[in-house]
Write an enzyme that holds these catalytic residues in place. Structure first.
Site, mmCIF file in Angstrom:
data_model
loop_
_atom_site.group_PDB
_atom_site.id
_atom_site.type_symbol
_atom_site.label_atom_id
_atom_site.label_comp_id
_atom_site.label_asym_id
_atom_site.label_seq_id
_atom_site.Cartn_x
_atom_site.Cartn_y
_atom_site.Cartn_z
ATOM 1 N N ARG A 1 0.619 -1.184 0.309
ATOM 2 C CA ARG A 1 0.109 0.050 -0.277
ATOM 3 C C ARG A 1 1.155 0.904 0.191
ATOM 4 O O ARG A 1 0.283 2.741 -0.855
ATOM 5 C CB ARG A 1 -0.464 -0.026 1.483
ATOM 6 C CG ARG A 1 -1.750 1.125 1.181
ATOM 7 C CD ARG A 1 -3.066 1.218 2.409
ATOM 8 N NE ARG A 1 -3.049 -0.110 3.590
ATOM 9 C CZ ARG A 1 -4.144 -1.472 3.109
ATOM 10 N NH1 ARG A 1 -5.214 -0.948 2.157
ATOM 11 N NH2 ARG A 1 -3.472 -2.639 4.056
ATOM 12 N N TYR A 2 2.343 0.975 0.701
ATOM 13 C CA TYR A 2 2.953 2.081 0.988
ATOM 14 C C TYR A 2 3.780 2.064 0.232
ATOM 15 O O TYR A 2 4.491 0.720 0.153
ATOM 16 C CB TYR A 2 2.861 2.744 2.670
ATOM 17 C CG TYR A 2 1.951 2.429 3.157
ATOM 18 C CD1 TYR A 2 1.374 3.915 3.309
ATOM 19 C CD2 TYR A 2 1.775 1.766 4.005
ATOM 20 C CE1 TYR A 2 0.429 4.541 4.557
ATOM 21 C CE2 TYR A 2 0.216 1.811 4.730
ATOM 22 C CZ TYR A 2 0.056 3.434 4.521
ATOM 23 O OH TYR A 2 -1.323 3.042 5.573
ATOM 24 N N ARG B 1 6.983 -0.563 2.020
ATOM 25 C CA ARG B 1 6.908 -1.137 3.027
ATOM 26 C C ARG B 1 5.870 -2.197 2.699
ATOM 27 O O ARG B 1 4.704 -1.885 1.680
ATOM 28 C CB ARG B 1 6.428 -0.233 4.578
ATOM 29 C CG ARG B 1 5.639 0.357 4.921
ATOM 30 C CD ARG B 1 5.560 1.170 5.979
ATOM 31 N NE ARG B 1 4.044 2.072 6.455
ATOM 32 C CZ ARG B 1 4.263 2.960 5.765
ATOM 33 N NH1 ARG B 1 5.530 4.099 4.235
ATOM 34 N NH2 ARG B 1 3.485 3.895 6.162
ATOM 35 N N CYS C 1 -5.460 -17.063 13.844
ATOM 36 C CA CYS C 1 -5.498 -16.186 15.559
ATOM 37 C C CYS C 1 -5.406 -16.800 16.900
ATOM 38 O O CYS C 1 -6.581 -18.005 16.672
ATOM 39 C CB CYS C 1 -6.378 -15.370 15.850
ATOM 40 S SG CYS C 1 -6.232 -14.404 13.960
ATOM 41 N N CYS D 1 -10.714 -11.730 17.677
ATOM 42 C CA CYS D 1 -12.213 -10.390 18.285
ATOM 43 C C CYS D 1 -13.157 -10.378 17.602
ATOM 44 O O CYS D 1 -13.023 -10.487 16.353
ATOM 45 C CB CYS D 1 -10.393 -9.756 17.925
ATOM 46 S SG CYS D 1 -9.074 -10.094 18.532
ATOM 47 N N CYS E 1 -13.078 -7.893 15.171
ATOM 48 C CA CYS E 1 -11.578 -7.703 13.947
ATOM 49 C C CYS E 1 -11.879 -7.126 12.067
ATOM 50 O O CYS E 1 -13.371 -7.694 11.973
ATOM 51 C CB CYS E 1 -11.235 -9.153 13.627
ATOM 52 S SG CYS E 1 -10.052 -9.708 12.763
ATOM 53 N N ARG F 1 -10.385 -8.019 9.729
ATOM 54 C CA ARG F 1 -9.953 -8.935 8.746
ATOM 55 C C ARG F 1 -11.301 -10.133 9.346
ATOM 56 O O ARG F 1 -10.656 -10.881 8.914
ATOM 57 C CB ARG F 1 -8.696 -9.404 8.560
ATOM 58 C CG ARG F 1 -7.376 -8.094 8.120
ATOM 59 C CD ARG F 1 -6.376 -8.584 8.072
ATOM 60 N NE ARG F 1 -5.731 -7.778 8.186
ATOM 61 C CZ ARG F 1 -4.225 -7.411 8.139
ATOM 62 N NH1 ARG F 1 -4.125 -7.574 9.373
ATOM 63 N NH2 ARG F 1 -3.805 -6.330 7.306
ATOM 64 N N ASP G 1 -12.334 0.395 12.790
ATOM 65 C CA ASP G 1 -13.076 0.130 11.451
ATOM 66 C C ASP G 1 -14.350 -0.175 10.840
ATOM 67 O O ASP G 1 -15.171 -0.897 11.754
ATOM 68 C CB ASP G 1 -12.245 -1.089 10.664
ATOM 69 C CG ASP G 1 -10.483 -0.535 10.348
ATOM 70 O OD1 ASP G 1 -9.979 0.762 10.206
ATOM 71 O OD2 ASP G 1 -9.697 -1.195 10.852
ATOM 72 N N ASP H 1 -7.827 4.398 9.486
ATOM 73 C CA ASP H 1 -7.616 3.387 8.285
ATOM 74 C C ASP H 1 -8.381 3.906 7.565
ATOM 75 O O ASP H 1 -10.022 3.553 7.341
ATOM 76 C CB ASP H 1 -7.345 2.078 8.399
ATOM 77 C CG ASP H 1 -5.958 1.912 8.689
ATOM 78 O OD1 ASP H 1 -5.761 1.838 7.172
ATOM 79 O OD2 ASP H 1 -5.627 0.587 9.158
ATOM 80 N N LYS I 1 -3.427 5.258 6.325
ATOM 81 C CA LYS I 1 -4.178 5.491 7.495
ATOM 82 C C LYS I 1 -3.651 6.799 7.809
ATOM 83 O O LYS I 1 -2.963 7.678 6.921
ATOM 84 C CB LYS I 1 -2.465 4.915 8.999
ATOM 85 C CG LYS I 1 -2.990 3.118 8.520
ATOM 86 C CD LYS I 1 -2.494 2.874 9.994
ATOM 87 C CE LYS I 1 -2.239 1.527 10.378
ATOM 88 N NZ LYS I 1 -2.656 0.927 9.332
HETATM 89 S S1 SF4 Z 1 -7.852 -8.093 15.029
HETATM 90 FE FE1 SF4 Z 1 -7.847 -10.059 13.862
HETATM 91 S S2 SF4 Z 1 -6.245 -10.722 13.193
HETATM 92 FE FE2 SF4 Z 1 -5.632 -9.609 15.459
HETATM 93 S S3 SF4 Z 1 -6.155 -11.175 16.645
HETATM 94 FE FE3 SF4 Z 1 -8.065 -9.748 16.852
HETATM 95 S S4 SF4 Z 1 -9.043 -11.461 15.260
HETATM 96 FE FE4 SF4 Z 1 -6.810 -12.258 15.137
#
Ligand code: SF4
Length: 346
Positions: free
Chosen positions: A89-90, A93, A102, A106, A109, A111, A272, A309, A316
Site C-alpha cells: 500500500r505504501y 513497506r 489467530c 476478536c 476484527c 479482517r 474499522d 484507516d 492511515k
Molecule cells: S484483530 Fe483479527 S487478525 Fe488480529 S488477533 Fe484479533 S481476530 Fe486475529
C-alpha cells in the site's frame, strides 16, 4: 481447561455465554470464527454482563446486524495485493500475511471475513516463495510487516525460516510483527520462538495488540519481558472500543501498562467498518475527546497516535484532536493540556 473454547456450546458449558442465546450465537458462529484462549477465559468475570474481556472475545448476537457502509474488506487489503499474501500500500513497506489463523478471534476484527478456519488459510510453500520473490524484486521495500491472522501462531521452525529468508534480502532493513499472542497465549513465547523472531538479523519490532489493562497478567508480563530482554523492540496497537476502553481512566491505565512493560504506545485505532461491529464503534468526536483527555492525564511517553484507516485502502491518517489551528491572521490558537487556549504568533 487447557485449550481454547471454540463453539457456543463450549462457551455456555464454561459459564461464559447465556444458554438462552445459544441459537443466535450458533448463527454468529456459522459466519465468524470463535476462539477464547484459556488465559483470556480465566480473566472473564461471568457475573459481569459488561465484562470488557468477554466483550472482546465472546460472540454477541449484535454481530448479525450488518449496517449500511460496513465493508467485507474495510481497509482495502485486496485491492493492494500484487501477489498472494502481500499487501503493498505504501512505497517503502509491505504486509506479509503467512497465515490467517489467530489464537483468539476478536469480535471487532477488521479482517473478520478473511481469518479463521474458513478464512484465507496458510500460505503454501509455493505462495511463500512467490511473496518473498516479490519482496526481493522491489528494492524500495525497507520494512516487512508480518501480520495475518497472527504470525506468532506459526511454529518457531516455520517462523524462523521466514525470518531467515527475509534476512537474506539486503534492502529489507526492518521486520515488524503484529501479534496478540504475548497477552492471549503468553506460554507460546518460549526460547525457541524468541530465537525465531531474531533469526532475520535485522531490526525486529513487535507491535502488541491489547485493549484493556486487565490483559496484562503476570504471565503476559513475563512473556513481554522475554521479548524485550532479547532485544525485540515493542510497540502497542489498540482499538478504541465502546464498552471496552472508551473511558478516560481505562485508556490512561492501558497506556501506562504498555509503558510499564517497556512497550511504546504507537497506534490507537478508530474501529474499522467491519461487518457486524457497529456496537463497538464510537464517533470520531468521542474518540478525539478521549485522546485529548490523555494529554493532560498521562506522560508524553504514554501518548498513542489516534489513527483512522481510510476505507477503500487509502492508508492511515492521524485523526487526533488538533492542538493548534490557524486564526486566519497569520497567528494560531494553541490549546494546552488543561484545555486553555493561547495565541501563538509563529
Ligand atoms: S484483530 Fe483479527 S487478525 Fe488480529 S488477533 Fe484479533 S481476530 Fe486475529
Amino acid at each position: 481447561m487447557n485449550r481454547p473454547l471454540r463453539t457456543p456450546q463450549e462457551l455456555v458449558d464454561a459459564g461464559l455465554a447465556n444458554a438462552a442465546r445459544q441459537p443466535e450465537l450458533e448463527a454468529v458462529a456459522a459466519r465468524y470464527a470463535i476462539a477464547v484462549t484459556p488465559a483470556m477465559a480465566a480473566l472473564i468475570d461471568p457475573a459481569d454482563p459488561d465484562d470488557p474481556i468477554a466483550r472482546q472475545f465472546v460472540p454477541d448476537p449484535a454481530e448479525l446486524r450488518i449496517q449500511p457502509g460496513e465493508l467485507a474488506d474495510p481497509i482495502g487489503d485486496l485491492s493492494h495485493s500484487p501477489v498472494e499474501g502481500i499487501v503493498h500500500r505504501y512505497p517503502d513497506r509491505v504486509l506479509l500475511k503467512p497465515v490467517h489463523v489467530c489464537p483468539v478471534y476478536c469480535r471487532f476484527c477488521f479482517r473478520r471475513e478473511m481469518v479463521g478456519p474458513d478464512g484465507l488459510g496458510t500460505m503454501t510453500p509455493e505462495a511463500l516463495d512467490a511473496a518473498l520473490g516479490y519482496i526481493s524484486g522491489h528494492p524500495e521495500i525497507w520494512e516487512v510487516i508480518l501480520t495475518g491472522g497472527d504470525p506468532l501462531v506459526l511454529s518457531a521452525r516455520r517462523l524462523g525460516e521466514i525470518m531467515r529468508r527475509l534476512g537474506e534480502i539486503a534492502h529489507v532493513k526492518v521486520v515488524r510483527l503484529h501479534s496478540r499472542v504475548p497477552v492471549v497465549e503468553p506460554e507460546r513465547i518460549d526460547g525457541d520462538l524468541v530465537a525465531a523472531l531474531k533469526a532475520s538479523g535485522k531490526a525486529a519490532y513487535l507491535a502488541l495488540h491489547a485493549n484493556h489493562p486487565r490483559e496484562f497478567t503476570a504471565a503476559a508480563g513475563a512473556a513481554i519481558a522475554r521479548l524485550v530482554d532479547a532485544g525485540i523492540v515493542m510497540l502497542s496497537q489498540s482499538v478504541l472500543l465502546r464498552g471496552v476502553n472508551d473511558d478516560p481512566e481505562i485508556l490512561a491505565e492501558l497506556m501506562r501498562c504498555f509503558v510499564e512493560h517497556r512497550i511504546k504506545p504507537y497506534y490507537l485505532h478508530h474501529p474499522d467498518l467491519a461487518p457486524g461491529t457497529s456496537h463497538f464503534r464510537l464517533s470520531i468526536e468521542e474518540g478525539q475527546a478521549l485522546v485529548a483527555g490523555l494529554r493532560g492525564r498521562i506522560s508524553g511517553l504514554c501518548q498513542p497516535t489516534y489513527i483512522l484507516d481510510i476505507p477503500g485502502g487509502h492508508g492511515k491518517a492521524p485523526i487526533g484532536p488538533n492542538a493548534i489551528v490557524p486564526r486566519g491572521d497569520g497567528c494560531f490558537t494553541v490549546t494546552d493540556f488543561r484545555g486553555e487556549t493561547h495565541a501563538y504568533e509563529g
